[in-house]
Scaffold this active site. Structure first.
Site, PDB file in Angstrom:
ATOM      1  N   GLU A 132       9.731  -0.158  10.616  1.00 53.73           N
ATOM      2  CA  GLU A 132      10.804   0.782  10.255  1.00 53.73           C
ATOM      3  C   GLU A 132      10.238   2.171  10.492  1.00 53.73           C
ATOM      4  OE1 GLU A 132      13.884   0.254   9.266  1.00 53.73           O
ATOM      5  OE2 GLU A 132      13.701  -1.919   9.197  1.00 53.73           O
ATOM      6  N   LYS A 187       0.854  -1.197   0.000  1.00 59.04           N
ATOM      7  CA  LYS A 187       0.000   0.000   0.000  1.00 59.04           C
ATOM      8  C   LYS A 187       0.885   1.241   0.000  1.00 59.04           C
ATOM      9  CE  LYS A 187      -1.900   2.484   3.267  1.00 59.04           C
ATOM     10  NZ  LYS A 187      -1.789   3.826   2.673  1.00 59.04           N
ATOM     11  N   CYS A 229      14.322   9.142   6.615  1.00 60.38           N
ATOM     12  CA  CYS A 229      14.350   8.611   7.982  1.00 60.38           C
ATOM     13  C   CYS A 229      15.758   8.702   8.542  1.00 60.38           C
ATOM     14  CB  CYS A 229      13.858   7.177   7.997  1.00 60.38           C
ATOM     15  SG  CYS A 229      14.724   6.128   6.827  1.00 60.38           S
ATOM     16  N   GLU A 252      11.336  14.678  15.379  1.00 63.42           N
ATOM     17  CA  GLU A 252      11.747  14.505  13.986  1.00 63.42           C
ATOM     18  C   GLU A 252      11.349  15.759  13.203  1.00 63.42           C
ATOM     19  OE1 GLU A 252       9.908  11.164  11.984  1.00 63.42           O
ATOM     20  OE2 GLU A 252      11.805  10.673  11.009  1.00 63.42           O
TER      21      GLU A 252
END
Ligand code: NAD
Length: 542
Positions: free
Chosen positions: A251, A174, A285, A386
């Site tokens: 992840e 997806k 990331c 982040e």
């Protein structure tokens, strides 16, 4: 050809809801794709399950042949793939080539060259049972579900899909709702390659949808889920997967530290920092989100990165005639607000913005200027959360101990890097950083070493992709124990006799006792127990 099949593939049927896709660099509307319902997801999984039956029985040599076709196709169409990714995500063509094409090609090459070794049945010592042969087999799981984020529209799909396919599985992947427009074209790649190879295109299905579609995939009965995304949604995926005990690999996010020691090669460190912060507009990331620069090199480092960041050219990929822009747009509108909020908080707490620090006023799209911020500390959201944007966050440190302590003061632990000319120092710092990967004197290359596992600790997730560990995590790891010697010992534990227990404890002493004396005691106890058992058995027969 990519475009040829696109219209046909885009004729989806029966969607309940649609997702409107737009180009983040121009805000132009690209089209609509369906957001698949739970029933549609279930139907796709069923089709994948049927296609997997014959694929799961193919040899690894045959799977290598299919991967070679895929690699050839990607190489032939790499420019089109890069343009699709740029249109969907706002990144420059160079960022697309670097982040979408290279790692995917390297992954396929690794699997072609080494995948068979990694999945070869693995003999294991059978210990005390010397007459038995034990081995581990790496068998297909069945159907694997992949849930992708938006930062690398092509790579995020292929990264877990290709090893899962090589391991004999079917895959339902997806895409993110933010980069769903290119999904039909990427499906066309698999359709063409699989059909050419003689397999059903149901083996790899790329589906579109939002979090509800993702949730439906987790609940669909697939054998494993590879989720890449935020820790917040990772938690939801894990909770849903717990209901059906579906294994997951997570992840998740990162806040990677880059430590630049006073004995670093300055130009090398500056080059790596520019790459680590501004590649893909910082939406990685493993972006270098916290730069810990030693006092002795701090001013020179800051001067150089400021000059370089000021020279960066930003613009929409659609206006790029080739090499016109260094930095693209942000993919998600929400990201602009997050960066603004983090910068405002940092400035309020004493940070200084030396370059950028605002939305780029020259373009209507989602552009944030390349930014350099100094005098940062761990009280700031910019350092704790982040960022996922083109912001170089610089902190001053005075010692190795301080650098390692601050690098580890984070909920994340994905990638990291250290710059020093002293190898021992590099080793010391690398071992001290609590993260999935550390690279010395370079940025991000741990991902290009496809033989090495990749993944995080703490809120960066768990489980591994890449390397032997990643490939085997796409497998049903099965132990098989067979006869080495055709010994058929007439052995039965039952009925339990009074001497049975002393015989067993004696045997434990015989096999595991420390030194000859202890073992001899065990042997005597076993012998006495056996004699007693024989007598006992004769008595009960007479
Ligand atoms: P996200 O968590 O918002 O979405 C990721 C995917 O999960 C999307 O496809 C979304 O539709 C789906 N989803 C949302 N809710 C779900 C649910 N309840 N059940 C199942 N699926 C659901 O993440 P994002 O914003 O797309 O991506 C950015 C994040 O991804 C960042 O944190 C980034 O660091 C991380 N990331 C990690 C890696 C890595 O390898 N560790 C790589 C790329 C990105």
């Amino acid at each position: 050809m990519l475009g040829k099949q696109t219209d046909e593939v885009r004729k989806w049927t029966g969607p309940l809801v649609t997702i409107e896709c737009q180009n983040p660099a121009t805000l132009e509307k690209l089209g609509e794709v369906p957001s698949l319902s739970a029933a549609e997801v279930a139907e796709r999984v069923e089709r994948a399950r049927a296609a997997q039956v014959s694929w799961g029985k193919t040899s690894l040599a045959e799977r290598r042949r299919v991967l070679r076709l895929l690699l050839d196709y990607i190489l032939l169409h790499q420019e089109e793939i890069c343009r699709l990714c740029s249109t969907d995500s706002g990144k420059t063509l160079a960022d697309a080539a670097m982040g979408e094409i290279f790692p995917v090609c390297e992954k396929i090459r690794y699997l072609i060259d080494h995948g068979e070794d990694d999945l070869r049945p693995d003999p294991r010592p059978s210990g005390l049972l010397m007459h038995k042969a034990a081995r581990v087999e790496y068998l297909p799981l069945g159907v694997v579900g992949v849930i992708c984020p938006w930062n690398f529209p092509f790579h995020n799909i292929l990264c877990p899909t290709v090893p899962a396919l090589f391991a004999g599985n079917a895959v339902i992947a997806k895409t993110s709702e933010w980069t769903a427009w290119s999904a039909a074209d990427f499906q066309a790649i698999f359709n063409e390659v699989l059909t050419q190879a003689g397999y059903s295109s149901d083996l790899v299905q790329i589906i579109t949808g939002d979090g509800n579609t993702g949730r439906a995939l987790v609940n669909s009965g697939v054998e494993k889920i590879f989720f890449t995304g935020s820790p917040e949604n990772g938690r939801k995926v894990m909770a849903a997967a717990a209901e059906t005990l579906t294994p997951v690999v997570l992840e998740l996010g990162g806040k990677d530290p880059m430590i630049i020691c006073d004995d670093a090669d300055l130009d090398q460190a500056v080059g790596a920092a520019m790459l680590g912060v501004f590649t893909a507009c910082g939406q990685m990331c493993v972006a270098a989100e916290r730069l810990y620069v030693f006092d002795g090199i701090y001013d020179r480092f800051v001067d150089k990165v400021v000059q370089k960041a000021q020279a960066l050219r930003q613009g929409p990929p659609s206006l790029d005639r080739g090499g016109d822009f260094d930095v693209g747009a942000l993919t998600m509108p929400r990201q602009l607000e997050i960066i603004e909020r983090q910068l405002a908080d940092a400035v309020k707490k004493g940070a200084r913005v030396l370059v950028g620090g605002r939305r780029n006023p020259h373009f209507p799209g989602q552009f944030f200027e390349p930014t350099v911020v100094v005098d940062c500390d761990h009280s700031m959201d910019l350092v704790k959360q982040e960022t996922f944007g083109p912001v170089m966050t610089i902190l001053r440190v005075h010692s190795e101990e301080e650098a390692i302590r601050l690098a580890n003061d984070s909920r994340y632990g994905l990638g990291s890097s250290v710059f020093t000319k002293n190898r021992r120092r590099a080793e010391r710092i690398a071992k001290g950083i609590s993260a999935g990967m550390t690279v010395a004197n370079d940025y991000g290359i741990a991902y290009m070493v496809q033989s090495a596992p990749f993944g995080g600790v703490r809120s960066s997730g768990f489980g591994r992709i890449n390397g032997r560990e990643g490939l085997r995590s796409c497998c049903h790891v099965k132990t098989i124990v067979t006869d080495k010697l055709p010994l058929h010992l007439p052995m039965s534990l039952y009925p339990i006799r009074p001497a049975t227990f002393p015989m067993l404890t004696g045997a434990a002493q015989l096999f595991y006792g420390k030194g000859i004396g202890e073992r001899a005691k065990g042997a005597v106890q076993v012998a006495r127990s056996l004699v007693a058992m024989v007598r006992d058995s004769r008595r009960s027969q007479s």
